[in-house]
Design an enzyme around this catalytic site. Structure first.
Site, mmCIF file in Angstrom:
data_model
loop_
_atom_site.group_PDB
_atom_site.id
_atom_site.type_symbol
_atom_site.label_atom_id
_atom_site.label_comp_id
_atom_site.label_asym_id
_atom_site.label_seq_id
_atom_site.Cartn_x
_atom_site.Cartn_y
_atom_site.Cartn_z
ATOM 1 N N LYS A 22 0.834 -1.203 0.000
ATOM 2 C CA LYS A 22 0.000 0.000 0.000
ATOM 3 C C LYS A 22 0.868 1.251 0.000
ATOM 4 O O LYS A 22 0.612 2.206 -0.739
ATOM 5 C CB LYS A 22 -0.899 -0.007 1.232
ATOM 6 C CG LYS A 22 -1.626 1.305 1.468
ATOM 7 C CD LYS A 22 -2.184 1.388 2.869
ATOM 8 C CE LYS A 22 -2.288 2.841 3.288
ATOM 9 N NZ LYS A 22 -2.785 3.035 4.644
ATOM 10 N N ASN A 23 1.916 1.266 0.830
ATOM 11 C CA ASN A 23 2.744 2.460 0.965
ATOM 12 C C ASN A 23 3.600 2.731 -0.269
ATOM 13 O O ASN A 23 4.189 3.804 -0.382
ATOM 14 C CB ASN A 23 3.634 2.349 2.206
ATOM 15 C CG ASN A 23 2.839 2.448 3.492
ATOM 16 O OD1 ASN A 23 1.690 2.895 3.491
ATOM 17 N ND2 ASN A 23 3.428 2.031 4.589
ATOM 18 N N CYS A 126 -4.998 8.563 9.711
ATOM 19 C CA CYS A 126 -5.046 7.995 11.057
ATOM 20 C C CYS A 126 -4.651 9.036 12.101
ATOM 21 O O CYS A 126 -3.723 9.816 11.902
ATOM 22 C CB CYS A 126 -4.106 6.796 11.176
ATOM 23 S SG CYS A 126 -4.752 5.289 10.470
ATOM 24 N N ASP A 316 5.210 1.042 11.751
ATOM 25 C CA ASP A 316 3.986 0.387 11.284
ATOM 26 C C ASP A 316 3.876 -1.070 11.735
ATOM 27 O O ASP A 316 2.863 -1.719 11.473
ATOM 28 C CB ASP A 316 3.898 0.454 9.753
ATOM 29 C CG ASP A 316 3.413 1.802 9.266
ATOM 30 O OD1 ASP A 316 3.016 2.638 10.100
ATOM 31 O OD2 ASP A 316 3.433 2.034 8.042
#
Length: 429
Positions: A22-23, A126, A316
């Site tokens: 995703k990143n 977030c 993360d």
């Protein structure tokens, strides 16, 4: 609202295919704004954040088409997406879109570089700390942009184009490195980014930009050199495997016990997490298929960890590692050095019987013999999956609510864990 139910105590056995990162996918998608030709991305994960970014890019004029699956392709395989920004129809990124996902702020770099202007809402995402955009703004100003902030929007202009310069970040920032690097590809002259982020996702973006005609050297080191070019062209690029997803499932396998192969995972991108897993008692083998994790009979040892920029231990993965340490033999200390508010999962883990105390940015975890299932609530993306990991080993049933956080960053989570024997299901409504 959907929930995930887990009946714990079942060892994991089998293989888990690792999705595209995703990143990496998000900045790669944003890079489509830099050219009027087609950028084709393979191995793009199916995630809520990815879909949100498709919507944001469509607002700017990016046309997106999805290619079908090949015969015999795994149903969990990533998608192939062709993105074409033949014309930028709007240089404004509105609050109602950007506020839903922080990474969408990065469109400011390509829009400014290609169109000479951008009006982008201050970001959301977030709630794990303030994460200001000062580094982004200062970096773009160094390239000659005039920037104002008004009514919650960053208004950037470079009427005569951006001009290469030396940009030094006071602190490592992955997002600012992505943004300035993309902007500098179309700037006049050379840009040198100092104290740049070294993450694999930075290298992946640089490799894609080079395939598009950019001139970049030093990616993966603290100093990146970019020689601006007049225009970029289309390219085809494969998104690298998600090291955070791979690390998450590695911790899950160590927590639940069993024998799991993470197909396609790169051990080179997970050196520090692998060190911690081995110290905790898991057996790790690197194979031509990926990474194999085993823990059969050996208890979990308590291990200390500090988060740090790559190649250190990723922030993360901090919550996932903490979940593992709740069952460790003895006491472990976990220090969060990246974000100031990333311990929101602690109280939810405590509902499962974990013993964790906080002192500033350090969590002290006293391992317990047994966790017990309970209703828990996800507070952010990584915290939510830490509760799943704990639930896999807890006695009885665990229900995780607010799992829209999970859907932002983990593709086919229930299916991947179910394939390995986990008793996990999604409850709708």
């Amino acid at each position: 609202m959907d929930r995930i139910k887990i009946t714990g105590g079942v060892p994991l056995e089998g293989a888990i295919p690792i999705s595209g990162a995703k990143n990496a996918a998000l900045p790669l998608m944003i890079a489509s704004l830099l050219t009027d030709e087609t950028l084709t991305l393979q191995n793009v994960p199916r995630l809520a954040d990815v879909q949100r970014l498709f919507d944001i890019l469509a607002n700017h004029g990016v046309d997106t088409s999805f290619q079908g699956k090949r015969n015999g392709q795994d149903s969990l395989a990533g998608q192939t997406v062709a993105m074409t920004a033949s014309a930028i129809v709007d240089t404004r990124a509105p609050y109602e879109l950007v506020s839903k996902m922080r990474a969408s702020f990065w469109v400011i770099g390509p829009l400014l570089a290609r169109m000479g202007e951008a009006v982008v809402s201050l970001p959301g995402g977030c709630a794990i700390g303030t994460r200001p955009v000062d580094f982004f703004i200062d970096g773009l100003r160094a390239l000659g942009a005039e920037i104002d902030i008004d009514a919650g929007y960053v208004i950037a202009r470079a009427k005569n184009g951006l001009v290469g310069n030396r940009v030094r970040f006071p602190r490592i920032s992955v997002g600012a490195t992505h943004t300035v690097m993309m902007a500098a590809t179309l700037a006049q002259g050379e840009t040198v980014i100092e104290n740049a982020a070294c993450e694999p996702e930075i290298v992946d973006l640089a490799d894609c930009l080079i395939a598009m005609g950019a001139k970049i050297e030093g990616q993966g080191t603290p100093t990146i050199h970019i020689q601006g070019v007049p225009r970029l062209h289309g390219a085809r690029h494969t998104v690298l495997p998600d090291r955070i997803e791979a690390g998450t499932y590695a911790f899950a396998a160590a927590m639940a016990g069993g024998d799991v192969t993470l197909e396609g995972a790169s051990a080179l991108h997970l050196e520090r997490p692998i060190e911690l897993l081995r110290a905790a008692g898991a057996e790790i083998d690197v194979t031509n298929r990926g990474i194999r994790i085993r823990r059969n009979g050996h208890g979990i040892e308590a291990v200390d960890a500090d988060t740090a920029p790559y190649p250190g231990f990723p922030t993360d993965l901090q919550a996932q590692f903490m979940a593992l340490m709740t069952s460790g033999k003895g006491t472990s200390h976990i220090t969060e050095t990246i974000f100031e508010n990333r311990f929101m999962h602690v109280q939810e883990l405590a509902r499962l019987g974990a013993r964790i105390s906080l002192n500033g940015q350090t969590a002290t975890v006293e391992g317990v013999k047994h966790l017990r299932g309970a209703p828990v609530m996800a507070t952010d993306l990584r915290a939510s999956v830490s509760l799943v990991i704990a639930g896999l080993a807890a006695e009885g049933d665990t229900e995780v609510s607010r799992i829209y956080h999970l859907d932002r960053g983990f593709e086919h989570l229930e299916q991947k864990l179910s394939r390995c024997g986990a008793q996990i299901s999604r409850i709708t409504g």
